[in-house]
Design a protein around this motif. Structure first.
Motif, short mmCIF file in Angstrom:
data_model
loop_
_atom_site.label_atom_id
_atom_site.label_comp_id
_atom_site.label_asym_id
_atom_site.label_seq_id
_atom_site.Cartn_x
_atom_site.Cartn_y
_atom_site.Cartn_z
N ASP A 1 -54.85 46.29 21.51
CA ASP A 1 -55.58 47.55 21.55
C ASP A 1 -56.06 47.78 22.99
OD1 ASP A 1 -56.85 49.82 20.67
OD2 ASP A 1 -57.94 48.81 19.05
N MET A 2 -56.36 49.01 23.31
CA MET A 2 -56.89 49.31 24.63
C MET A 2 -58.38 49.64 24.51
SD MET A 2 -54.08 48.81 26.03
CE MET A 2 -54.45 49.14 27.76
N ILE A 3 -59.16 49.30 25.54
CA ILE A 3 -60.58 49.63 25.55
C ILE A 3 -60.77 50.83 26.47
CG2 ILE A 3 -62.92 48.81 26.03
CD1 ILE A 3 -61.72 45.93 25.82
N LEU A 4 -61.37 51.87 25.93
CA LEU A 4 -61.57 53.10 26.71
C LEU A 4 -63.05 53.29 27.01
CD1 LEU A 4 -59.39 55.56 24.57
CD2 LEU A 4 -58.65 54.08 26.44
N GLU A 5 -63.33 53.78 28.20
CA GLU A 5 -64.69 54.20 28.53
C GLU A 5 -64.65 55.73 28.51
OE1 GLU A 5 -66.21 52.89 32.32
OE2 GLU A 5 -68.26 53.00 31.55
N VAL A 6 -65.34 56.29 27.52
CA VAL A 6 -65.24 57.73 27.28
C VAL A 6 -66.52 58.44 27.69
CG1 VAL A 6 -64.84 59.52 25.54
CG2 VAL A 6 -63.70 57.31 25.33
N GLY A 7 -66.40 59.37 28.61
CA GLY A 7 -67.52 60.22 29.02
C GLY A 7 -66.95 61.58 29.29
N THR A 8 -67.26 62.18 30.45
CA THR A 8 -66.63 63.46 30.78
C THR A 8 -65.15 63.25 31.08
OG1 THR A 8 -67.40 63.15 33.02
CG2 THR A 8 -68.70 64.61 31.62
N VAL B 1 -58.98 53.83 30.77
CA VAL B 1 -58.72 52.51 30.20
C VAL B 1 -59.43 51.49 31.07
CG1 VAL B 1 -56.95 50.82 29.64
CG2 VAL B 1 -56.48 53.26 29.34
N VAL B 2 -60.35 50.73 30.49
CA VAL B 2 -61.08 49.75 31.29
C VAL B 2 -60.80 48.32 30.84
CG1 VAL B 2 -62.94 51.31 31.96
CG2 VAL B 2 -63.11 50.03 29.80
N GLY B 3 -60.04 48.18 29.75
CA GLY B 3 -59.76 46.83 29.29
C GLY B 3 -58.79 46.86 28.14
N CYS B 4 -58.52 45.67 27.60
CA CYS B 4 -57.65 45.61 26.44
C CYS B 4 -58.07 44.47 25.54
CB CYS B 4 -56.18 45.46 26.86
SG CYS B 4 -55.84 43.97 27.80
N ARG B 5 -57.71 44.60 24.28
CA ARG B 5 -57.96 43.52 23.32
C ARG B 5 -56.63 42.80 23.16
NH1 ARG B 5 -58.47 42.99 17.53
NH2 ARG B 5 -57.71 45.11 17.24
N GLY C 1 -54.32 32.28 19.95
CA GLY C 1 -54.35 33.03 18.70
C GLY C 1 -55.66 33.72 18.44
N ARG C 2 -56.58 33.61 19.41
CA ARG C 2 -57.88 34.27 19.28
C ARG C 2 -57.77 35.73 19.69
NH1 ARG C 2 -62.60 32.81 22.70
NH2 ARG C 2 -60.99 32.13 24.15
N SER C 3 -58.67 36.55 19.18
CA SER C 3 -58.71 37.94 19.63
C SER C 3 -59.84 38.07 20.64
CB SER C 3 -58.95 38.85 18.43
OG SER C 3 -59.00 40.18 18.84
N VAL C 4 -59.51 38.43 21.89
CA VAL C 4 -60.55 38.57 22.92
C VAL C 4 -60.36 39.89 23.68
CG1 VAL C 4 -60.79 36.08 23.28
CG2 VAL C 4 -59.21 37.40 24.72
N LEU C 5 -61.40 40.26 24.40
CA LEU C 5 -61.35 41.47 25.22
C LEU C 5 -61.25 41.08 26.68
CD1 LEU C 5 -64.20 43.53 23.49
CD2 LEU C 5 -61.79 43.39 22.88
N LEU C 6 -60.33 41.71 27.40
CA LEU C 6 -60.14 41.45 28.83
C LEU C 6 -60.42 42.72 29.62
CD1 LEU C 6 -56.69 39.57 29.14
CD2 LEU C 6 -58.99 38.57 29.29
N PRO C 7 -61.11 42.59 30.76
CA PRO C 7 -61.26 43.78 31.60
C PRO C 7 -59.95 44.04 32.35
CG PRO C 7 -62.27 41.87 32.66
CD PRO C 7 -61.79 41.40 31.31
N ALA D 1 -69.96 44.68 23.08
CA ALA D 1 -71.30 44.55 23.67
C ALA D 1 -71.24 43.61 24.88
CB ALA D 1 -72.29 44.05 22.63
N ALA D 2 -70.57 42.47 24.68
CA ALA D 2 -70.43 41.49 25.77
C ALA D 2 -69.57 42.08 26.88
CB ALA D 2 -69.80 40.21 25.23
N PHE D 3 -68.59 42.87 26.49
CA PHE D 3 -67.70 43.51 27.47
C PHE D 3 -68.51 44.45 28.37
CE2 PHE D 3 -64.69 46.62 29.05
CZ PHE D 3 -63.58 45.85 29.38
N ARG D 4 -69.39 45.23 27.74
CA ARG D 4 -70.21 46.18 28.50
C ARG D 4 -71.10 45.44 29.50
NH1 ARG D 4 -72.07 51.30 28.92
NH2 ARG D 4 -70.72 52.18 27.36
#
Lengths: 144, 189
Positions: free
Chosen positions: B113-120, B124-128, B139-145, B172-175
């Motif tokens: 999945d992709m991590i999006l930072e949504v404002g105006t 794409v700021v990261g991915c899962r 085999g773990r699911s983690v978030l990467l910047p 939350a940890a990603f932020r």
């Protein structure tokens, strides 16, 4: 302030003849004006729409009209709104920023001007809610 | 103000006009490959059996991306689907399933999945990812910047080596991690 739920069933009485013309079944809200522009009435012989300017007063026990002919077929903006998905009650309430506030259960409006003064959902009320639109999917208000 | 969201969380979200009519739902998030900025959404109909719509929503037509709906002014906000797709090379589903490689050639895992930072704007700021042995346990699911220097294609994402050490478990940890990374780079100036 009058609630939609309170006005439904209220008799519509012609002041000149003191005869009951019909009873209120609902309201027609113009989301653009943020106001009730007509009441829907059953039992009248000439139509089912009581346009706001044709009303002489909304009292606690009756809606007063000057003539039984005040209840007629919908015309103008009211007819346009009635042609669409105009009912607010039962629809989801969305802010213009895309947040769901719940399903609309009732509205309140000013008896004098017809202005929608509040929107109610099951758990919350949104006073001074500013209507943006009312469509097939949702009632949209400005982010409170 | 901006919020972090997973791209898949946007998929299926209804697209609603300010007039209160739903005109479809988000099918795909479309990105410009180089800037990794969201340029729009392709749309699907709202019914169970409805397929993709010929019209798409360019980012410029978005009024707001909310928790429960993507708001647009009216149907005029939509354009032809080819117009949104032409401007960009990448869609959400092109990236998902691809590998994340470091510049040194280590596979960190597979994109989920992709991590999006949504404002105006939305970036794409990261991915899962599902981790490989490079980020144990595998085999773990983690978030990467995904820092600015990361490169995306329809095949893979190439990231600097240090990204492997920045994996976190949730948004939350990603932020928090992104904020502190930013303040460090600002402090260095």
């Amino acid at each position: 302030m009058t609630r939609l739920s309170e006005i439904v069933g209220r008799p519509v009485v012609a002041a000149g003849t003191a005869v009951t013309v019909g009873s209120v079944t609902g309201v027609v809200v113009d989301p653009r004006q943020g106001a009730v522009v007509a009441l829907l009435v059953k039992g009248a012989s000439n139509g089912n729409t009581l346009h706001w300017p044709d009303m002489s007063g909304v009292g606690p026990d009756a809606v007063m009209v000057t003539s039984p002919y005040a209840v007629r077929e919908a015309a103008g903006r009211a007819a346009e709104i009635l042609g669409g998905k105009h009912d607010l009650v039962g629809k989801r309430l969305l802010t213009d920023t895309g947040d769901d506030l719940g399903a609309v259960t009732d509205i309140a409006f000013d008896e004098q001007a017809g202005t929608v003064a509040a929107i109610y959902t099951g758990d919350d009320s949104f006073p001074d809610a500013r209507l943006v639109g009312c469509g097939s999917y949702a009632v949209v208000i400005r982010q409170p | 103000m901006s919020v972090l969201t997973l791209a898949t969380a946007l998929v299926g979200r209804p697209v609603v006009t300010l007039g209160g009519d739903d005109i479809g739902q988000v099918k795909d998030v479309v990105y410009a490959a180089e800037s990794r900025r969201v340029t729009g959404f392709t749309l699907a109909g709202r019914g169970l059996l409805s397929g993709p719509l010929r019209r798409a929503l360019p980012w410029t037509g978005v009024h707001a991306v909310g928790r429960d709906a993507v708001m647009i002014s009216d149907e005029e906000s939509l354009t032809g689907r080819d117009e949104v797709a032409e401007r960009t090379e990448l869609r959400d589903h092109n990236l998902v399933g691809g590998a994340v490689l470091t510049e040194g050639g280590t596979a960190l895992g597979t994109v989920e999945d992709m991590i999006l930072e949504v404002g105006t704007v939305a970036d794409v700021v990261g991915c899962r990812i599902t981790t490989s042995e490079a980020i144990p346990p595998a085999g773990r699911s983690v978030l990467l910047p995904l820092p600015g220097e990361a490169i995306a294609s329809g095949e893979a994402l190439v990231v600097p080596e240090y990204v492997a050490g920045r994996a976190v478990d949730d948004l939350a940890a990603f932020r928090t991690a992104t904020r502190s990374a930013r303040s460090v780079s600002e402090g260095e100036r």
